[in-house]
Scaffold this motif. Structure first.
Motif, short mmCIF file in Angstrom:
data_model
loop_
_atom_site.label_atom_id
_atom_site.label_comp_id
_atom_site.label_asym_id
_atom_site.label_seq_id
_atom_site.Cartn_x
_atom_site.Cartn_y
_atom_site.Cartn_z
N VAL A 43 11.37 9.07 -1.75
CA VAL A 43 10.76 9.22 -0.43
C VAL A 43 10.55 10.69 -0.08
N SER A 44 11.51 11.54 -0.40
CA SER A 44 11.43 12.95 -0.01
C SER A 44 10.27 13.68 -0.68
N ASP A 45 9.67 13.08 -1.72
CA ASP A 45 8.53 13.72 -2.38
C ASP A 45 7.22 13.47 -1.63
N LEU A 46 7.24 12.60 -0.63
CA LEU A 46 6.03 12.26 0.10
C LEU A 46 5.66 13.35 1.10
N ALA A 47 4.37 13.45 1.39
CA ALA A 47 3.91 14.34 2.45
C ALA A 47 3.96 13.63 3.80
N VAL A 48 3.68 12.34 3.81
CA VAL A 48 3.62 11.58 5.05
C VAL A 48 3.68 10.09 4.73
N VAL A 49 4.04 9.28 5.72
CA VAL A 49 3.99 7.83 5.60
C VAL A 49 3.03 7.30 6.66
N ILE A 50 2.04 6.52 6.25
CA ILE A 50 1.12 5.89 7.17
C ILE A 50 1.53 4.43 7.31
N VAL A 51 1.79 4.00 8.54
CA VAL A 51 2.29 2.66 8.79
C VAL A 51 1.25 1.87 9.56
N LEU A 52 0.85 0.73 9.01
CA LEU A 52 -0.18 -0.11 9.59
C LEU A 52 0.45 -1.41 10.07
N GLY A 53 0.58 -1.56 11.39
CA GLY A 53 1.21 -2.78 11.90
C GLY A 53 1.76 -2.58 13.28
N GLY A 54 2.63 -3.49 13.66
CA GLY A 54 3.28 -3.41 14.96
C GLY A 54 4.59 -2.65 14.87
N ASP A 55 5.37 -2.73 15.94
CA ASP A 55 6.61 -1.97 15.99
C ASP A 55 7.58 -2.35 14.88
N GLY A 56 7.62 -3.65 14.53
CA GLY A 56 8.55 -4.07 13.48
C GLY A 56 8.25 -3.41 12.14
N THR A 57 6.98 -3.28 11.80
CA THR A 57 6.60 -2.63 10.55
C THR A 57 6.93 -1.14 10.59
N ILE A 58 6.74 -0.53 11.76
CA ILE A 58 7.05 0.89 11.89
C ILE A 58 8.55 1.12 11.79
N LEU A 59 9.36 0.24 12.36
CA LEU A 59 10.81 0.36 12.23
C LEU A 59 11.25 0.17 10.78
#
Length: 297
Positions: A43-59
């Motif tokens: 995970v630490s190698d990522l520049a960003v995380v794009i989350v597509l969904g509602g609050d549950g997916t973001i959590l």
């Protein structure tokens, strides 16, 4: 920005699958490398995380990035979507701005949760929104005593107790009757759920306070602890749950400077027609206080 971007979505929802395909194409066009969850190595190698969904997916995505410096950008595909920054129709523009560095990073406080069992066993968890102690037997109340800063406050039977961050004030705590707390307020909330007591009001405490809930021995029901509605720990009678502010934040990519008031109005579709306020130059102005775009509550 270059590098890899993790795309997180609900694979069982056709709308989310279509939105993920659009995000992947936009990332590739912007010179970034899209990564899916099953391909993720570090995970630490990522520049960003794009989350597509509602609050549950973001959590769920926040679980992946917790403890790292990787920011999350939420794109709302749900209903209220307080944990989202952008809307479905803005995916392409959001990716373009991410790739060009046109965003800020906002840190949201989390809480550390400690479970102390009667046998001396200790478990540690965390939450961005809330830690909730709930009865495990639907037919019976759980008997608890609540504590603030090492001092007992009250005991009662209830369906549960929500201990929330300011970010989580618009989630479970709100549905249980708690106040809306602006996200820049460094505070925690304690909200009893269906408590049988004269004094069982929502409480707002400062950032150095410690909240605690003990499952009393006389309780006719065991309980369960749920963190952000996702991570569960069983709580037999005699167990103690402590919640305090954590030094490990969740980092959010922010593209709008719309005030939280506008975001609240937009998310709850609050009636503001007829409002007449003063503009920045002191003149009277008309209009709706609708948010410029979606945002995090």
């Amino acid at each position: 920005m270059t590098g890899s971007a993790l795309v997180v979505h609900h694979s069982g929802r056709p709308e989310a699958v279509a939105a993920a395909a659009e995000a992947v194409a936009a990332l590739e066009a912007a010179g970034m490398t899209p990564v899916h969850e099953e391909e993720l190595a570090q995970v630490s190698d990522l520049a960003v995380v794009i989350v597509l969904g509602g609050d549950g997916t973001i959590l769920r995505a926040a679980e992946l990035t917790h403890g790292t410096d990787v920011p999350l950008l939420g794109v709302n595909l749900g209903h209220v979507g307080f944990l989202a920054e952008s809307e479905r129709e803005d995916i392409g523009e959001a990716v373009r701005r991410l790739a060009s560095g046109q965003y800020d990073v906002e840190e949201r406080r989390t809480v550390e949760v400690r479970v102390l069992r009667p046998d001396g066993e200790v478990e540690v968890g965390w939450a961005l929104n809330e830690a909730t102690v709930e009865k495990s037997d639907r037919a019976r109340m759980v008997e608890v005593v609540v504590e603030v800063d090492g001092r007992p406050l009250s005991s009662f039977g209830c369906d549960g107790v929500v201990m929330s961050t300011a970010t989580g004030s618009t989630a479970h705590a709100f549905s249980a009757g708690g106040p809306v707390v602006w996200p820049d307020v460094d505070a925690m909330l304690l909200v009893p759920v269906s408590a049988h007591a004269l004094f069982a009001r929502p409480l707002v405490v400062g950032p150095t306070s410690v909240l605690a809930v003990e499952i009393l021995a006389r309780s006719m029901s065991d309980a369960v602890l749920t963190c952000d509605g996702r991570r569960r720990i069983d709580l037999p009678t005699g167990t103690r749950v402590e919640v305090r502010r954590s030094d490990v934040p969740v980092r959010l990519a922010r593209m709008s400077h719309a005030p939280f008031t506008d975001r609240l109005v937009s998310r709850f579709a609050l009636p503001v027609s007829g409002w007449r306020g003063r503009g920045v130059n002191g003149s009277r102005q008309r209009g709706d206080a609708r948010a410029e775009d979606g945002g995090l509550g």
